[in-house]
Structures are given as structure tokens and as C-alpha cells.
Motif scaffolding. Structure first.
Motif, PDB file in Angstrom:
ATOM      1  N   MET A   1       0.854  -1.201   0.000  1.00 47.84           N
ATOM      2  CA  MET A   1       0.000   0.000   0.000  1.00 47.84           C
ATOM      3  C   MET A   1       0.881   1.240   0.000  1.00 47.84           C
ATOM      4  N   PRO A   2       0.525   2.245  -0.761  1.00 53.92           N
ATOM      5  CA  PRO A   2       1.298   3.496  -0.723  1.00 53.92           C
ATOM      6  C   PRO A   2       1.159   4.112   0.665  1.00 53.92           C
ATOM      7  N   GLN A   3       1.965   5.135   0.959  1.00 55.71           N
ATOM      8  CA  GLN A   3       1.856   5.707   2.295  1.00 55.71           C
ATOM      9  C   GLN A   3       0.500   6.381   2.484  1.00 55.71           C
ATOM     10  N   THR A   4       0.196   6.664   3.703  1.00 49.63           N
ATOM     11  CA  THR A   4      -1.095   7.233   4.040  1.00 49.63           C
ATOM     12  C   THR A   4      -1.340   8.522   3.275  1.00 49.63           C
ATOM     13  N   THR A   5      -2.505   8.592   2.629  1.00 47.45           N
ATOM     14  CA  THR A   5      -2.887   9.765   1.855  1.00 47.45           C
ATOM     15  C   THR A   5      -4.253  10.221   2.325  1.00 47.45           C
ATOM     16  N   ILE A   6      -4.334  11.426   2.792  1.00 47.13           N
ATOM     17  CA  ILE A   6      -5.623  12.008   3.167  1.00 47.13           C
ATOM     18  C   ILE A   6      -6.072  12.827   1.972  1.00 47.13           C
ATOM     19  N   GLY A   7      -7.109  12.329   1.274  1.00 48.75           N
ATOM     20  CA  GLY A   7      -7.523  12.918   0.006  1.00 48.75           C
ATOM     21  C   GLY A   7      -8.182  14.282   0.144  1.00 48.75           C
ATOM     22  N   LYS A   8      -8.341  14.920  -1.004  1.00 44.49           N
ATOM     23  CA  LYS A   8      -8.842  16.292  -1.102  1.00 44.49           C
ATOM     24  C   LYS A   8     -10.187  16.533  -0.440  1.00 44.49           C
ATOM     25  N   SER A   9     -11.073  15.552  -0.533  1.00 44.88           N
ATOM     26  CA  SER A   9     -12.434  15.793  -0.033  1.00 44.88           C
ATOM     27  C   SER A   9     -12.571  15.474   1.439  1.00 44.88           C
ATOM     28  N   LEU A  10     -11.483  15.011   2.054  1.00 48.09           N
ATOM     29  CA  LEU A  10     -11.591  14.565   3.431  1.00 48.09           C
ATOM     30  C   LEU A  10     -11.393  15.652   4.458  1.00 48.09           C
ATOM     31  N   LEU A  11     -12.172  15.543   5.541  1.00 47.46           N
ATOM     32  CA  LEU A  11     -11.993  16.405   6.699  1.00 47.46           C
ATOM     33  C   LEU A  11     -11.794  15.495   7.899  1.00 47.46           C
ATOM     34  N   LEU A  12     -10.653  15.645   8.553  1.00 46.34           N
ATOM     35  CA  LEU A  12     -10.359  14.861   9.741  1.00 46.34           C
ATOM     36  C   LEU A  12     -10.341  15.787  10.949  1.00 46.34           C
ATOM     37  N   GLU A  13     -11.037  15.380  12.014  1.00 39.38           N
ATOM     38  CA  GLU A  13     -10.947  16.151  13.257  1.00 39.38           C
ATOM     39  C   GLU A  13     -10.501  15.202  14.343  1.00 39.38           C
ATOM     40  N   GLY A  14      -9.246  15.328  14.754  1.00 37.18           N
ATOM     41  CA  GLY A  14      -8.754  14.416  15.777  1.00 37.18           C
ATOM     42  C   GLY A  14      -7.254  14.268  15.702  1.00 37.18           C
ATOM     43  N   GLU A  15      -6.746  13.157  16.302  1.00 38.78           N
ATOM     44  CA  GLU A  15      -5.295  12.941  16.365  1.00 38.78           C
ATOM     45  C   GLU A  15      -4.866  11.904  15.347  1.00 38.78           C
TER      46      GLU A  15
ATOM     47  N   GLU B   1      -6.320  11.731  -6.225  1.00 35.30           N
ATOM     48  CA  GLU B   1      -7.331  12.586  -5.644  1.00 35.30           C
ATOM     49  C   GLU B   1      -8.552  11.837  -5.158  1.00 35.30           C
ATOM     50  N   ASN B   2      -8.810  10.669  -5.726  1.00 34.14           N
ATOM     51  CA  ASN B   2     -10.072  10.018  -5.391  1.00 34.14           C
ATOM     52  C   ASN B   2      -9.985   8.931  -4.346  1.00 34.14           C
ATOM     53  N   ILE B   3      -8.857   8.677  -3.765  1.00 33.81           N
ATOM     54  CA  ILE B   3      -8.758   7.633  -2.744  1.00 33.81           C
ATOM     55  C   ILE B   3      -7.959   8.124  -1.535  1.00 33.81           C
ATOM     56  N   THR B   4      -8.531   7.872  -0.367  1.00 28.55           N
ATOM     57  CA  THR B   4      -7.800   8.125   0.874  1.00 28.55           C
ATOM     58  C   THR B   4      -7.383   6.784   1.444  1.00 28.55           C
ATOM     59  N   THR B   5      -6.114   6.664   1.843  1.00 28.59           N
ATOM     60  CA  THR B   5      -5.657   5.407   2.422  1.00 28.59           C
ATOM     61  C   THR B   5      -4.990   5.646   3.771  1.00 28.59           C
ATOM     62  N   PHE B   6      -5.288   4.788   4.708  1.00 29.11           N
ATOM     63  CA  PHE B   6      -4.636   4.809   6.021  1.00 29.11           C
ATOM     64  C   PHE B   6      -3.757   3.577   6.095  1.00 29.11           C
ATOM     65  N   HIS B   7      -2.449   3.786   6.062  1.00 30.82           N
ATOM     66  CA  HIS B   7      -1.448   2.718   6.116  1.00 30.82           C
ATOM     67  C   HIS B   7      -1.551   1.956   7.435  1.00 30.82           C
ATOM     68  N   LYS B   8      -1.037   0.737   7.455  1.00 32.61           N
ATOM     69  CA  LYS B   8      -1.215  -0.078   8.657  1.00 32.61           C
ATOM     70  C   LYS B   8      -0.478   0.445   9.885  1.00 32.61           C
ATOM     71  N   ASP B   9       0.501   1.287   9.700  1.00 33.86           N
ATOM     72  CA  ASP B   9       1.206   1.830  10.864  1.00 33.86           C
ATOM     73  C   ASP B   9       0.667   3.184  11.309  1.00 33.86           C
ATOM     74  N   ILE B  10      -0.480   3.549  10.769  1.00 33.52           N
ATOM     75  CA  ILE B  10      -1.058   4.849  11.114  1.00 33.52           C
ATOM     76  C   ILE B  10      -2.308   4.635  11.963  1.00 33.52           C
ATOM     77  N   SER B  11      -2.507   5.507  12.954  1.00 29.04           N
ATOM     78  CA  SER B  11      -3.748   5.437  13.707  1.00 29.04           C
ATOM     79  C   SER B  11      -4.381   6.818  13.776  1.00 29.04           C
ATOM     80  N   PHE B  12      -5.713   6.823  13.766  1.00 29.75           N
ATOM     81  CA  PHE B  12      -6.431   8.090  13.869  1.00 29.75           C
ATOM     82  C   PHE B  12      -7.552   7.953  14.871  1.00 29.75           C
ATOM     83  N   ASN B  13      -7.685   8.967  15.711  1.00 29.00           N
ATOM     84  CA  ASN B  13      -8.709   8.986  16.736  1.00 29.00           C
ATOM     85  C   ASN B  13      -9.524  10.252  16.547  1.00 29.00           C
ATOM     86  N   GLY B  14     -10.774  10.102  16.051  1.00 27.05           N
ATOM     87  CA  GLY B  14     -11.587  11.301  15.842  1.00 27.05           C
ATOM     88  C   GLY B  14     -12.597  11.075  14.741  1.00 27.05           C
TER      89      GLY B  14
END
Lengths: 104, 112, 132
Positions: free
Chosen positions: A1-15, C7-20
Motif C-alpha cells: 500500500m502506498p503511504q497514508t494519503t488524506i484525500g482532497k475531499s476529506l476532513l479529519l478532526e482528531g489525532e 485525488e479520489n482515494i484516501t488510504t490509512f497505512h497499517k502503521d497509522i492510527s487516527f482517533n476522531g
């Protein structure tokens, strides 16, 4: 899997944290702490303190930046907050409001 | 000698429990209570309104009732099932209709 | 090294964590750990390494990993062999593969095929026979 990518349409609120690198093209409000490299893309808006290795900023950051590597402020980026790093590169057109501490 | 296989065709209404020591195949209509020690198969034209207990349950037709199948449940694509299911494993095929509560053991990792 | 952002895909890698809270309009793939809430108008996939403790609103959902939370899907929810879920599912359709583990209440829109069996007394043509 490529590294973590937070896409354009996303809004994240948190840690957001982790051991890998991170590409942010969307919006984040909260905190970001990764051990890898971080890229804040042109369309991104990050209202968070950032901790990463290398940091490349092309978008908007409102928060303090703490880098164990280098910080690259790209053209037309906007940073409001204090930066602590060991090396910086500032492109023409970058806007920085805050202090920059370069540690050796 | 292997367990006999029983077969229901047509319409049966049972007042009380229909119990079967071996396997049972239902091709017709059944209403009542069902207790099958072996495998229960409800074929595509089967239509059962009964609280049902079986070792293994395979449904291709209609089933409505409280379901308990120790060894597992297979809800085939042509099936329509309504009612709670208590089991150890389940397969719901693409196209199947199911609504109800499924109770099965789920192993969760420590971080959840 | 610069990477072209998909632009059309968001991915959370296995070593990443998100709380929220996560809200978006694109496909989301989760291989890491998420706690909180997830909402997207597009498809969502939780990979085998993904662990999610959140209520989810999405289009189609594929669960290869672990989910504790309720799902409200506009499309089809598929729990694969490695999928583990505790929570309720509201969706158009649900597919559970062999090996999956699931506990919760399922509510699908399509439960219209089911009619009560007609109440009739047993007649001569009914047969209850035993084959040996």
C-alpha cells in the motif's frame, strides 16, 4: 500500500499519528505526529501542530511544526506558527508568520 | 446403516414439534416447531414458518422463525430468511435476503 | 521525493492510527487503526490489518479486517473470510463469506420476498416420508 494519503475531499478532526509517512491533500484539525516524512499538498488546510521527519509544505498550516529532518516551504504555501527544525528551504512566494528555530 | 433422510413435500401443519433424528429435506410448506438432529435443508420451493433447531441448516427457500444451528448456517442466494440466528458460522450468499440478529462468537484483537 | 496525489482515494497505512471524526466524499481504504466515526459517500474498505472502532456511513463496505461499530450502507456490505465484526448493519444487501465472524443485527431493505406460509390443514397429498 502506498503511504497514508488524506484525500482532497476529506476532513479529519482528531489525532493522527503513526510510524509511516503522510500526504495530506484534505483538511485536518487536531494533531499530526508521524515518524516519517509529511507533505502538505497545495489544497490542504492543516490546523494542527505537526511532528514529522522531513516536512514539505505546499498548502496551509496553522500550528507549530517540529521536524527531525528538514522543512521545505514551497511557493505560495502559508504557515502560521513556529517551526523547529535542523534545516530549512524557503521557496519564493512562501508566507511564514511565526518564528523558525534552526537547531544544529 | 446411515441415518435415514426424511423428506417433506406438500403442505404440513404441525401442532407441536416435528422432530427428526437424521437429516431432513423440506420441499413444501411447514408451520410449527422443528427440531432436527442432523442436517436440515430447505429447498428453493420450501417455505417454513417455524422455530428451527438443527445441527447444520441450509436454506434456499423461505424460513421465518428463531433459528439455532450448532454447526453452521448457509443462506443461499434464492433464500429469504427472517429471524434471529444462533450459530457457530454462517454464509450469506450474494442475493440472499436476511434480516435478524446473528449471534456467533467473534474473536477480537486486543486493541478493540 | 514528490508523489502524485491520487485525488479520489484516501488510504490509512497499517502503521497509522487516527482517533476522531472522518468525513469525506471519496473512497477510503483503512489498513491501520481508526477510532471515532467514519462517513463517506463512496466505498469503504477495511483491509485485513485494519482495526476500526467506529460507526460507519458509506456506500459499499468491504470488511477484511476487524470492526466494532454500526454500519449504515447505501450499497452492499461484504464480510470476507478474515472479517470480524460486532455491530448492527443497515444496508441494501449483505454478503458473509465462509470463515467470517459476525455478531449483531442485520436489516436489509430487500426482505420483501418473504410471505407467511399459507395456513392450511394437512391434506391427502402431503407426504412425510422417510427414505432409507
Amino acid at each position: 500500500m502506498p503511504q497514508t494519503t488524506i484525500g482532497k475531499s476529506l476532513l479529519l478532526e482528531g489525532e493522527l499519528k503513526g510510524k509511516d509517512g503522510l500526504i495530506i491533500a484534505g483538511k485536518i484539525k487536531g494533531s499530526v505526529e508521524v515518524s516519517g516524512a509529511l507533505s502538505v499538498e497545495k489544497e490542504a488546510v492543516v490546523k494542527a501542530d505537526i511532528k514529522a521527519s522531513n516536512v514539505k509544505i505546499s498548502g496551509e498550516v496553522k500550528g507549530d511544526i517540529s521536524s527531525t529532518g528538514n522543512v521545505h516551504y514551497m511557493e505560495n504555501c502559508s504557515v502560521t506558527g513556529n517551526t523547529t527544525t535542523s534545516r530549512i528551504l524557503i521557496e519564493d512566494g512562501a508566507t511564514i508568520k511565526g518564528s523558525v528555530h534552526i537547531n544544529i | 446403516m446411515s441415518d435415514p433422510i426424511s423428506n417433506i413435500e406438500g403442505d404440513i401443519r404441525v401442532n407441536g414439534t416435528l422432530s427428526c433424528d437424521g437429516d431432513l429435506i423440506i420441499d413444501g410448506q411447514l408451520e410449527g416447531e422443528l427440531s432436527v438432529k442432523g442436517n436440515l435443508t430447505i429447498t428453493e420451493i420450501g417455505n417454513v414458518g417455524a422455530n428451527t433447531e438443527a445441527s447444520y441448516l441450509s436454506v434456499a427457500g423461505k424460513l421465518k422463525g428463531e433459528i439455532s444451528a450448532e454447526k453452521g448456517v448457509l443462506i443461499k442466494s434464492t433464500a429469504s430468511v427472517l429471524g434471529p440466528i444462533d450459530t457457530s458460522e454462517i454464509i450469506i450468499e450474494d442475493g440472499a435476503d436476511y434480516s435478524g440478529a446473528i449471534n456467533m462468537n467473534v474473536e477480537l484483537p486486543k486493541n478493540l | 521525493m514528490s508523489k502524485k496525489v491520487q485525488e479520489n482515494i484516501t488510504t490509512f497505512h497499517k502503521d497509522i492510527s487516527f482517533n476522531g471524526k472522518v468525513v469525506g466524499d471519496e473512497k477510503i481504504i483503512i489498513a491501520g487503526h481508526i477510532e471515532g466515526s467514519l462517513k463517506t459517500s463512496q466505498d469503504l474498505t477495511i483491509e485485513k490489518s485494519g482495526t476500526v472502532k467506529a460507526d460507519i456511513i458509506s456506500s459499499n463496505l468491504i470488511l477484511n479486517g476487524t470492526l466494532v461499530g454500526n454500519v449504515n450502507s447505501k450499497g452492499v456490505v461484504t464480510i470476507t473470510k478474515s472479517g470480524r465484526m460486532v455491530g448492527d448493519i443497515k444496508s441494501k444487501n449483505i454478503i458473509i463469506n465462509a470463515g467470517a465472524q459476525y455478531k449483531g443485527t442485520i436489516l436489509t431493505k430487500a426482505n420483501s420476498k418473504l410471505n407467511s406460509p399459507q395456513k392450511r390443514s394437512a391434506n391427502k397429498n402431503s407426504r412425510l416420508k422417510t427414505k432409507r
